[in-house]
Design a protein around this motif. Structure first.
Motif, PDB file in Angstrom:
ATOM      1  N   ARG A 551    -132.216 -11.674  -3.276  1.00  0.00           N
ATOM      2  CA  ARG A 551    -131.719 -13.019  -2.971  1.00  0.00           C
ATOM      3  C   ARG A 551    -130.567 -12.899  -1.971  1.00  0.00           C
ATOM      4  O   ARG A 551    -129.681 -12.051  -2.138  1.00  0.00           O
ATOM      5  N   LEU A 552    -130.583 -13.759  -0.969  1.00  0.00           N
ATOM      6  CA  LEU A 552    -129.514 -13.849   0.010  1.00  0.00           C
ATOM      7  C   LEU A 552    -128.832 -15.198  -0.160  1.00  0.00           C
ATOM      8  O   LEU A 552    -129.485 -16.234  -0.101  1.00  0.00           O
ATOM      9  N   GLU A 553    -127.520 -15.171  -0.389  1.00  0.00           N
ATOM     10  CA  GLU A 553    -126.763 -16.409  -0.576  1.00  0.00           C
ATOM     11  C   GLU A 553    -125.643 -16.492   0.457  1.00  0.00           C
ATOM     12  O   GLU A 553    -124.864 -15.551   0.631  1.00  0.00           O
ATOM     13  N   ASP A 554    -125.584 -17.632   1.112  1.00  0.00           N
ATOM     14  CA  ASP A 554    -124.481 -17.968   2.015  1.00  0.00           C
ATOM     15  C   ASP A 554    -123.661 -19.039   1.304  1.00  0.00           C
ATOM     16  O   ASP A 554    -124.120 -20.179   1.142  1.00  0.00           O
ATOM     17  N   PHE A 555    -122.454 -18.684   0.842  1.00  0.00           N
ATOM     18  CA  PHE A 555    -121.670 -19.534  -0.046  1.00  0.00           C
ATOM     19  C   PHE A 555    -120.333 -19.864   0.597  1.00  0.00           C
ATOM     20  O   PHE A 555    -119.665 -18.995   1.163  1.00  0.00           O
ATOM     21  N   ARG A 556    -119.916 -21.135   0.488  1.00  0.00           N
ATOM     22  CA  ARG A 556    -118.631 -21.597   1.010  1.00  0.00           C
ATOM     23  C   ARG A 556    -117.972 -22.490  -0.044  1.00  0.00           C
ATOM     24  O   ARG A 556    -118.621 -23.396  -0.577  1.00  0.00           O
ATOM     25  N   GLN A 557    -116.712 -22.229  -0.307  1.00  0.00           N
ATOM     26  CA  GLN A 557    -115.989 -22.996  -1.321  1.00  0.00           C
ATOM     27  C   GLN A 557    -114.585 -23.314  -0.819  1.00  0.00           C
ATOM     28  O   GLN A 557    -113.946 -22.491  -0.175  1.00  0.00           O
ATOM     29  N   SER A 558    -114.125 -24.520  -1.113  1.00  0.00           N
ATOM     30  CA  SER A 558    -112.767 -24.927  -0.728  1.00  0.00           C
ATOM     31  C   SER A 558    -112.180 -25.818  -1.803  1.00  0.00           C
ATOM     32  O   SER A 558    -112.901 -26.552  -2.491  1.00  0.00           O
ATOM     33  N   VAL A 559    -110.859 -25.749  -1.946  1.00  0.00           N
ATOM     34  CA  VAL A 559    -110.138 -26.646  -2.843  1.00  0.00           C
ATOM     35  C   VAL A 559    -108.840 -27.038  -2.162  1.00  0.00           C
ATOM     36  O   VAL A 559    -108.108 -26.180  -1.659  1.00  0.00           O
ATOM     37  N   ASP A 560    -108.568 -28.337  -2.107  1.00  0.00           N
ATOM     38  CA  ASP A 560    -107.376 -28.875  -1.463  1.00  0.00           C
ATOM     39  C   ASP A 560    -106.570 -29.641  -2.508  1.00  0.00           C
ATOM     40  O   ASP A 560    -107.005 -30.697  -2.987  1.00  0.00           O
ATOM     41  N   THR A 561    -105.426 -29.096  -2.864  1.00  0.00           N
ATOM     42  CA  THR A 561    -104.519 -29.735  -3.817  1.00  0.00           C
ATOM     43  C   THR A 561    -103.440 -30.446  -3.026  1.00  0.00           C
ATOM     44  O   THR A 561    -102.814 -29.840  -2.147  1.00  0.00           O
ATOM     45  N   PHE A 562    -103.201 -31.724  -3.328  1.00  0.00           N
ATOM     46  CA  PHE A 562    -102.308 -32.490  -2.458  1.00  0.00           C
ATOM     47  C   PHE A 562    -101.377 -33.387  -3.266  1.00  0.00           C
ATOM     48  O   PHE A 562    -101.677 -33.797  -4.388  1.00  0.00           O
ATOM     49  N   ASP A 563    -100.238 -33.661  -2.659  1.00  0.00           N
ATOM     50  CA  ASP A 563     -99.254 -34.591  -3.193  1.00  0.00           C
ATOM     51  C   ASP A 563     -99.652 -35.988  -2.739  1.00  0.00           C
ATOM     52  O   ASP A 563     -99.801 -36.250  -1.535  1.00  0.00           O
ATOM     53  N   LEU A 564     -99.820 -36.897  -3.700  1.00  0.00           N
ATOM     54  CA  LEU A 564    -100.236 -38.258  -3.352  1.00  0.00           C
ATOM     55  C   LEU A 564     -99.227 -38.978  -2.470  1.00  0.00           C
ATOM     56  O   LEU A 564     -99.595 -39.854  -1.677  1.00  0.00           O
ATOM     57  N   PHE A 565     -97.944 -38.613  -2.565  1.00  0.00           N
ATOM     58  CA  PHE A 565     -96.897 -39.424  -1.961  1.00  0.00           C
ATOM     59  C   PHE A 565     -96.210 -38.771  -0.761  1.00  0.00           C
ATOM     60  O   PHE A 565     -95.457 -39.422  -0.058  1.00  0.00           O
ATOM     61  N   ARG A 566     -96.456 -37.497  -0.563  1.00  0.00           N
ATOM     62  CA  ARG A 566     -95.794 -36.793   0.534  1.00  0.00           C
ATOM     63  C   ARG A 566     -96.813 -35.974   1.291  1.00  0.00           C
ATOM     64  O   ARG A 566     -97.874 -35.646   0.780  1.00  0.00           O
ATOM     65  N   ASP A 567     -96.469 -35.650   2.505  1.00  0.00           N
ATOM     66  CA  ASP A 567     -97.384 -34.889   3.352  1.00  0.00           C
ATOM     67  C   ASP A 567     -97.294 -33.413   2.975  1.00  0.00           C
ATOM     68  O   ASP A 567     -96.720 -32.593   3.707  1.00  0.00           O
ATOM     69  N   ALA A 568     -97.847 -33.097   1.811  1.00  0.00           N
ATOM     70  CA  ALA A 568     -97.827 -31.714   1.325  1.00  0.00           C
ATOM     71  C   ALA A 568     -99.191 -31.394   0.738  1.00  0.00           C
ATOM     72  O   ALA A 568     -99.719 -32.167  -0.064  1.00  0.00           O
ATOM     73  N   GLU A 569     -99.750 -30.287   1.135  1.00  0.00           N
ATOM     74  CA  GLU A 569    -101.099 -29.925   0.706  1.00  0.00           C
ATOM     75  C   GLU A 569    -101.207 -28.411   0.636  1.00  0.00           C
ATOM     76  O   GLU A 569    -100.669 -27.691   1.470  1.00  0.00           O
ATOM     77  N   VAL A 570    -101.895 -27.933  -0.381  1.00  0.00           N
ATOM     78  CA  VAL A 570    -102.164 -26.506  -0.532  1.00  0.00           C
ATOM     79  C   VAL A 570    -103.667 -26.318  -0.471  1.00  0.00           C
ATOM     80  O   VAL A 570    -104.421 -26.940  -1.239  1.00  0.00           O
ATOM     81  N   ASN A 571    -104.122 -25.477   0.426  1.00  0.00           N
ATOM     82  CA  ASN A 571    -105.550 -25.276   0.651  1.00  0.00           C
ATOM     83  C   ASN A 571    -105.954 -23.859   0.263  1.00  0.00           C
ATOM     84  O   ASN A 571    -105.196 -22.910   0.430  1.00  0.00           O
TER      85      ASN A 571
END
Length: 842
Positions: A551-571
């Motif tokens: 089996r050959l799998e091409d896998f991509r995963q992302s998670v973006d955690t963000f502050d609702l009120f400020r311009d702050a995000e951790v990716n």
């Protein structure tokens, strides 16, 4: 990163597959090819016929055991156990090491920090069978350590039926005893919140568009609210905090199912359909000891000494509708829709000593709705003229949701001989949370048969799967803060919550509603995969079968955690391309089969395990921070099983397995005052064991013995994980068994099934001790102690229409205990359960 897979492409592939299959259909009166069965149809001897090490639990076993959901049923399979009543561990490996499929499609999850769907969500009433495959083959997803759980929904049949059933039941020390409730809306009996617990309009308007609820000040600029506005918003929240005490009614269940078929003119084609609905309303009540310990010079000393008293009201609704067109014996298309809902309304309080410094009473009111809604279109097509070509395709759209509106928690502290409301920052909380997890899946498989030398049959298979999952999780937290003199009135704080938070006390000089949603409470996540596989099997005259695939799998995963009120995000991101081989061999000698298997698989981090943003687990309350440097776990699997089939239905099997882990992902606790939980790759791990199964009819005794059977399985599992010193944190042991792995698992079943329509089954399930939580700061690990459960199920067919059923569960009512260093950490009794059911078939 590769470009994402457009949703239109997945749907387009499904439509193209359907048109290709239908184009090969000839509407004629030609005789059916009787020896060809519909591909994917459940066969009674599937365990014996498959090329893999597997177990099959079918509708017959569901009926015998009387299990209400799949979590209960699967623990009776050799090597399987259930943890927390909803997650299935295969061969001692947790949910991260197993894949759950519904009719071949990957499922999303309504759990806030797990991508694995809980098994208690699936009632046995909507399923035809479950395939538990313990050795890997290339047509399945690569995230495989313990096994694949293939759930198969019921299918429509070629005859009319209509069944109605209803049951009533009780649990000792629960039903007809006094329990706690809290008011709900008009649809609470259906497990739906009709807005009763929803965010009030004033608060919704103030916070829409991701605005923060906070007091305006000269430093905050625009966006804050005046004291008068905050007063009005705070008063809009429903002032209901106190549990009501009332006698709990009996448990109740109602279900009905209907199916039929119709011929389509003179074409030879038929259309069939099946619909089923199940409604369950049950109660549970527990008094649970909860103790924690800390290490001192003399060993373990008591830290927290608490007792939880709570009532849980569960409302489960499930429904399935499936319809199909059989164009002829070789071609069919089927549509299946499934909705599963589970609502838990929990009311309770914990009371006792915290850190031996304060005596508290903390009350919690929680309403959780979980739902899974699946729509699947699939087709099976057989072309005998092209080397017996079989094409199977499917398109699935599955949505999972979790909604927990207005979760309320508040605390009182004992001061002298009086409880006073705590004005601490965490003294009162009102939390609203929503999670949506959607999965779209398209799969295409093709199989062809060739005939080689030496009476050999060569079966080739190839396929592809495109899968896309998206998750969106949002939490908003609010609390009433001390804003003035009146909020510190000691006589006021002695009153109940509903007396304290009357509108007059929500004011600028008393209590004011504020938001304290955390910067990491909200996140979006996505994963996409494109997979291709090939399989081949050579069958030498049903004496030797050699199978292999990749089996050959091409896998991509992302998670973006963000502050609702400020311009702050951790990716966080993780991409991988993986090639995974699998091989198996089966030697058949008369009634004996010898199976050997080898494969390489993997386990990837969950969404939040990758994010470096700290967050609070909404279930455990523990602070958790992910690790973006986590590596994918590589697993090498070895299996051997001997099977002996003797008599009409008798069999025995002995299997051994060994698994080697590279970079296994483990939970650790970091040092410091807060003890934050995080994740790290351990240096290595091993998992090995032996499984023995047997089924024997007592027909050799003659007479009544012809109607009695005995069935049993026993598993011994041993595992170890080695954590490197740099990843130790404050974890006590660098080497230990895998968390949740029992050393012994045992099941016994004795049944009496004469041809008079009576079925009586006695079932016993036992699991050995297992780690529930890893010890820290020198304290030993916490172990759940061995537990045995005895059930009895009796069914009697009165005539062609009427049937009655009696069930008794947990008849021994052993005490469930978790210990640390031999001392009780958690202990409770679940109670004995009894129910009586009546079925009528038209």
């Amino acid at each position: 990163m590769s470009n994402p897979v457009p949703r239109s492409r997945i749907l387009g592939l499904a439509v193209a597959a359907a048109l290709c299959g239908i184009s090969g259909v000839a509407f004629s009166q030609e005789p059916r090819v009787e020896e060809i069965s519909v591909v994917g149809q459940f066969v009674p001897d599937e365990k014996r016929e498959t090329a893999s090490v597997s177990n099959v639990v079918g509708s017959e076993q569901f009926t015998r055991s009387g299990d209400a959901n799949i979590a209960e049923s699967l623990k009776r399979v050799a090597g399987l156990s259930t943890v927390g009543g909803k997650f299935v561990y295969v061969r001692g490996l947790g949910e991260r090491y197993s894949t759950t499929l519904l009719n071949g499609a990957i499922l999303p999850s309504p759990e806030p920090i797990n991508r694995v769907v809980p098994m208690d969500l699936f009632p046995t009433a909507v399923l035809e069978s479950v395939l538990v495959q313990k050795t890997y083959s290339a047509q399945f997803p690569s995230e495989f350590g313990g096994g694949v759980l293939q759930l198969r929904t019921k299918k429509s049949i070629d005859e009319f039926f209509w069944n109605v059933s209803s049951s009533v039941g009780m649990t000792t020390e629960v039903n007809f005893k006094e329990g706690m409730t809290i008011p709900g809306g008009d649809l609470a009996w259906l497990g739906y919140d009709d807005g009763y617990r929803g965010i009030p309009e004033a608060l919704r308007s103030a916070t829409e568009g991701d605005r923060e609820l906070r007091r305006a000040s000269r430093f905050s600029g625009n966006g804050g609210y005046s004291s008068a506005e905050l007063q009005s918003i705070g008063q809009s929240l429903r002032n209901e905090y106190l549990p009501r005490y009332e006698d709990l009614p009996a448990n109740f269940d109602f279900s009905t199912s209907l199916g039929n078929f119709h011929e389509i003119g003179n074409t030879g084609a038929t259309i069939n359909y099946l619909a089923a609905v199940d409604y369950s309303n049950s109660w549970d009540q527990n008094e649970i000891e909860r103790k924690t310990y800390k290490v001192n010079n003399e060993g373990l000393a008591l830290d927290d000494d608490l007792v939880w008293n709570g009532t849980e009201h569960s409302i489960d609704i499930s429904g399935i509708f499936t319809t199909g067109i059989d164009f002829n014996a070789n071609h069919n298309i089927r549509l299946t829709s499934v909705v599963l809902r589970k609502t838990d309304d929990s009311v309770g309080f914990v009371e006792g000593d915290i850190a031996q410094e304060a005596y508290i009473r903390r009350t919690e009111l929680e309403w959780i709705e979980r739902e899974l809604f699946s729509n699947q279109l699939q087709g099976d097509h057989y072309f005998p003229e092209f080397n017996e070509l079989v094409i199977n395709w499917r398109y699935s759209d599955v949505k999972a949701e979790r909604d927990s509106p207005d979760h309320r928690r508040y605390r009182y502290d004992l001061e002298g001989d009086v409880f006073r409301f705590s004005t601490r920052a965490d003294g009162n909380v009102r939390r609203f949370s929503v999670l949506d997890d959607n999965a779209e899946d398209f799969g295409l498989d093709a199989t062809m048969v060739f005939y080689g030398p030496g009476s050999s049959t060569i079966t080739t298979q190839a396929g592809m799967v495109i899968n896309e999952k998206e998750r969106d999780s949002e939490i908003r937290r609010y609390s009433f803060f001390d804003r003035g003199r009146r909020a510190r009135d000691r006589e006021l704080l002695e009153l109940s919550m509903e007396e304290i938070f009357v509108p007059d006390n929500i004011a600028p000089d008393a209590f004011e509603l504020r938001e304290f949603t955390r910067p990491t409470d909200n996140y979006v996540a996505r994963n996409e995969s494109e997979s291709w596989y090939v399989n081949g099997e050579i069958n030498f005259d049903d004496r030797l079968r050699l199978s292999g695939g990749v089996r050959l799998e091409d896998f991509r995963q992302s998670v973006d955690t963000f502050d609702l009120f400020r311009d702050a995000e951790v990716n966080a991101r993780q991409d991988s391309q993986d090639v995974l081989p699998a091989f198996s061999a089966t030697l058949i000698q008369n009634d004996h089969q010898f199976r050997l298997a080898f494969s390489e698989t993997l386990s990837r981090p969950d969404f939040r395990e990758l994010s470096a943003a700290a967050f609070t687990d909404p279930i455990t309350g523990r602070e958790v921070v992910g690790n973006p440097n986590l590596l994918i776990t590589s697993i090498t699997n070895y299996d051997f099983r001997w099977e002996w089939y003797f008599g009409f239905s008798d069999y025995m099997s002995v299997g051994v397995f060994y698994k080697e882990f590279e970079n296994p992902i483990e939970s650790i606790i970091q040092g410091g005052a807060t003890g934050i939980q995080t994740f790290a790759n351990a240096a290595s791990g091993e998992n090995q064991g032996i499984e023995v199964e047997a089924y024997k009819s007592l027909d050799f005794l003659g007479g009544i013995g012809e109607d009695i059977y005995l069935q049993a399985n026993v598993s011994f599992i041993d595992s170890s994980v080695e954590i490197s010193e740099e990843n130790r944190g404050i974890v006590t042991n660098l080497s230990r068994p895998l968390q949740g792995q029992s050393d012994w698992l045992f099941n016994f079943q004795a049944g009496y099934e004469p041809f008079t329509g009576t079925t009586a089954t006695l079932l016993y399930h036992y699991f050995g001790e297992r780690i529930t939580e890893v010890g820290i700061e020198g304290a030993p690990d916490l172990y759940e102690q061995p537990f045995g459960e005895l059930n009895f199920n009796f069914i009697r067919e009165l005539n062609d229409n009427w049937k009655i059923q009696f069930k008794g569960r947990n008849l021994l009512d052993e005490r469930s205990e978790i210990t640390q260093g031999g001392l009780i950490s958690t202990a409770y009794n679940m109670g004995r359960q009894f129910s009586f059911q009546v079925d009528y078939t038209f």
